[in-house]
Enzyme design. Sequence first.
Site, PDB file in Angstrom:
ATOM      1  N   CYS B 139      24.716 -65.454 -24.831  1.00  0.00           N
ATOM      2  CA  CYS B 139      25.844 -65.735 -25.310  1.00  0.00           C
ATOM      3  C   CYS B 139      25.699 -65.969 -27.035  1.00  0.00           C
ATOM      4  O   CYS B 139      25.347 -66.997 -27.292  1.00  0.00           O
ATOM      5  CB  CYS B 139      27.006 -66.674 -24.762  1.00  0.00           C
ATOM      6  SG  CYS B 139      28.188 -65.707 -23.932  1.00  0.00           S
ATOM      7  N   ASN B 204      22.109 -58.668 -23.820  1.00  0.00           N
ATOM      8  CA  ASN B 204      23.462 -59.425 -23.817  1.00  0.00           C
ATOM      9  C   ASN B 204      24.016 -59.094 -25.249  1.00  0.00           C
ATOM     10  O   ASN B 204      23.349 -57.863 -25.797  1.00  0.00           O
ATOM     11  CB  ASN B 204      23.195 -61.081 -24.094  1.00  0.00           C
ATOM     12  CG  ASN B 204      24.413 -61.879 -23.663  1.00  0.00           C
ATOM     13  OD1 ASN B 204      25.465 -61.584 -24.239  1.00  0.00           O
ATOM     14  ND2 ASN B 204      24.214 -62.735 -22.665  1.00  0.00           N
ATOM     15  N   THR B 205      25.013 -59.509 -25.784  1.00  0.00           N
ATOM     16  CA  THR B 205      25.802 -58.947 -26.731  1.00  0.00           C
ATOM     17  C   THR B 205      25.379 -59.249 -28.164  1.00  0.00           C
ATOM     18  O   THR B 205      24.347 -60.328 -28.265  1.00  0.00           O
ATOM     19  CB  THR B 205      27.150 -59.376 -26.678  1.00  0.00           C
ATOM     20  OG1 THR B 205      27.224 -60.825 -26.680  1.00  0.00           O
ATOM     21  CG2 THR B 205      28.059 -58.929 -25.610  1.00  0.00           C
ATOM     22  N   CYS B 346      26.878 -19.203 -32.247  1.00  0.00           N
ATOM     23  CA  CYS B 346      27.497 -19.796 -33.418  1.00  0.00           C
ATOM     24  C   CYS B 346      29.010 -19.460 -33.784  1.00  0.00           C
ATOM     25  O   CYS B 346      29.352 -18.213 -33.677  1.00  0.00           O
ATOM     26  CB  CYS B 346      26.333 -19.112 -34.520  1.00  0.00           C
ATOM     27  SG  CYS B 346      27.015 -19.680 -36.302  1.00  0.00           S
ATOM     28  N   CYS B 382      13.231 -31.253 -38.703  1.00  0.00           N
ATOM     29  CA  CYS B 382      14.064 -32.502 -38.640  1.00  0.00           C
ATOM     30  C   CYS B 382      15.059 -32.615 -37.492  1.00  0.00           C
ATOM     31  O   CYS B 382      15.352 -33.637 -37.144  1.00  0.00           O
ATOM     32  CB  CYS B 382      14.478 -32.884 -39.917  1.00  0.00           C
ATOM     33  SG  CYS B 382      15.974 -32.206 -40.493  1.00  0.00           S
ATOM     34  N   CYS B 385      20.324 -30.200 -38.154  1.00  0.00           N
ATOM     35  CA  CYS B 385      21.257 -29.040 -37.946  1.00  0.00           C
ATOM     36  C   CYS B 385      21.551 -29.162 -36.487  1.00  0.00           C
ATOM     37  O   CYS B 385      22.787 -29.018 -36.296  1.00  0.00           O
ATOM     38  CB  CYS B 385      20.620 -27.784 -38.209  1.00  0.00           C
ATOM     39  SG  CYS B 385      18.889 -27.654 -37.325  1.00  0.00           S
TER      40      CYS B 385
END
Lengths: 445, 432
Positions: B139, B204-205, B346, B382, B385
């Site tokens: 926590c 945990n967060t 497309c 890469c 797109c």
Amino acid sequence: MTQAKLTPGVVPGRLMQADYAVNFADVAPPLDRHAAQVAADRCYFCHDAPCITACPTGIDIPLFIRQISTGTPDAAALTIFHQNILGGMCARVCPTENLCEGACVRMEAEGQPVEIGALQRYATDGMIDAPHPFLRGAPTGKRVAVVGAGPAGLAAAHRLAAKGHEVVIFEAREKAGGLNEYGIASYKTVDGFAQAEVDWLLSIGGIQLRTGQCLGQQITLDQLRADFDAVFLAMGLGGVNALRADGEDRDNIRDAVDFIRDLRQAEDLAALPIGRDVVVIGGGMTAVDAAVQARLLGAETVTIVYRRGQDRMAASRHEQEHATSSGVRIICNAAPVAVHGNDAVAEVEFCYTQDGPGGLVQTENRFRLKADQLFRAIGQRLEGAPQALALEDGKIAVTGAGRSSVPGVWAGGDCATGGDDLTVTAVAEGRDAAEDIDEVLRGDG
Amino acid sequence: MADLRADFVGIKSPNPFWLASAPPTDKEYNVRRAFQAGWGGVVWKTLGAEGPPVVNVNGPRYGVVYGADRRVLGINNIELITDRPLEVNLREIKSVKRDYPDRALIISLMVPCDEDSWRTILKQIEDTGADGVELNFGCPHGMSERGMGSAVGQVPEYIEMVTRWVKQYSRMPCIVKLTPNVTDVRKPAEAAKRGGADAVSLINTINSITSVDLDLFAPQPTIDGKGAHGGYCGPAVKPIALNMVAEIARSAETRGLPISGIGGVTTWRDAAEFMALGAGNVQVCTAAMTYGFKVVQEMISGLRDYLDSHQMQLSDLIGRAVPNVTDWNQLNLNYVTKAVIDQDACIKCGRCYAACEDTSHQAIAMKPGRVFEVIEEECVACNLCLDVCPIEDCITMRELAPGETDKRTGLPRGGYANWTTHPNNPLARAAE
């Protein structure tokens, strides 16, 4: 059903009083903030977006939608107004399915475009009560006359005023707005929006509106040219085409534009007389607006008859569907040949038509429609154009940004050649003519 | 039909979907509803030591990050551990466990960092019949300022010490919950393992401020004009969690240590991904807080469908992707792909063009009629797109066949070769 509903002839008060308000309520109620957010989230923010290309005024649609989605609708409104000062009315009356929404890539993706028209209304509605957002440039000392206070004239006047010129608009009718005020179905622009928009537009300052000034009557082109540095003609199409059918002079036959005008100006819709069986001849927006409103006033049967195929109707598909869903029957490929009756119209006789090599051909196949009221909506034409102007196809011939054959005189909107006869096209032409006038007056043009 | 029954460090549950220790598991009423909805297990919201319980703020506890259409992408919270008396929690745990013996019921714990505190609480937990404990070392707010939660989890020595006490004073399985608010999550995992933990659970967060109120000039959630950082969770943190799970799963020091995967699990697919990276089960919180307990039904049917269609058992899935998680310098530099745009699919939005032209390698041409075509001579593969394309599978990456010439480099595609042997690498010596 009231008894009045079945009364033959052209009578007022066919409906219960409360029905009028319901029937003539906003046909496309505005999006609330949440609905606008949901709709805006669907925009892909396309590169060099097809919707912008499809808009006659070239509004940066992806940008204004992004501004809505980020919680700045006033910034969105400015994006719209920079290109189209009548963006509020265009949001209501544009045939978006043929323009921006028709080009939306989501049509290709799933057949449901981003609701650009509704979003534009959402953005612009918020600013109509706000102070005018544009400032005028430094005074130029130049004066420009604008003839006609319709969309083209108003757009031109606003742009000219913004540039610092002094503008006088000469309007033949009592009110400004042109077809926005007089020629569009009431349910598309409720609560006096057309006048509110005009007032807001004029509040930029520097624009004097003179009503009751008709070109060729109270004013002449020669006088305007003498008194002003430039003239912009945008008086629209004042004449209405005739049916050229036998018996056209019988009673209860009217021009649809007059019916629409009277309806828009009526204080009490119940006082407007309407037939029980109404026939509208024509295939454009005016035909649809007249036919639907005839139904909404309580006509029992309303039929639009168009001489060509349905795909040739000038009214958009959306408008056609609105008509049929309002209970209007559309008959295509039929032309009027005679109007029967004693004093007043009782029946209209049509013949079916066919497309032939030399144009439309009337066949011998005929039918009659019962009618106690007939509306003509087969197009308007230019009336009373000054002699000095060259015409083309019955309209003022223009080149470039609305330059007429007479130096110092520009023209735009429905009265001039070029573009479709749409509000949005008129706005674009008025705006572009104003830019050109400004350049010429500054000596750059 | 695939069997979803799970056995995690000896704790059995009818499916591998547990609710994480969090607001949804704070009391008997919620936990019974969760079990009725079909959750395989519950980690009871963290209990503290006996005595006056902690108090929570009385203003908003959550901040949120939205995606399109107010879809919840991440939630941050400033809630503390349970604010109900210990004896009430213990009574309720016992009651629930008695009625749901087939479900996993694990108790999350956070008590002061001394041996007595842990010995005491462990005895009390054992009396409830619970199946195990999870040590809340994660926590990031409130409790950490009092020397608990992530204040322990950020110091491997403390983790090891406390874990050792827990294993010494209890026969229950012990899961150590790790905080992501560290530079290298493997270190606390190693410490837990050294202390004798049966498993780790993560993440945990994450320390976070979700947004700032631009009228109040205060972080949200705002309590009387002020805000404190909270713990971030939900779909937005899943990529961070997946990486941390994978790091522990593939590390030589911690390999084989059971992992309970936590962090943005929202659908069966998220769960399957955590499991493929080595998690033996998953814990869920934000999805339940957003949509209610019923979401588990989609997770169950989806995971079952997936396993059936791939003819796998649950055990086949767990850890299956771990061997394919590697270091960058092991990636094959001779693996060449090129983007391919399916012109029929497309919709001509041009987002691929804008992304490539403005921010990448100018490898997409915009032709008349809004036709977008890949320029293979420029394409470095890469795949930005593909990432920005709104239409699934409209853009795909085509792998060059061995020997096929890469139009960008003019070189034929070669066999496997990575950076360690690349001529540009000054440290490359392996080939010599």
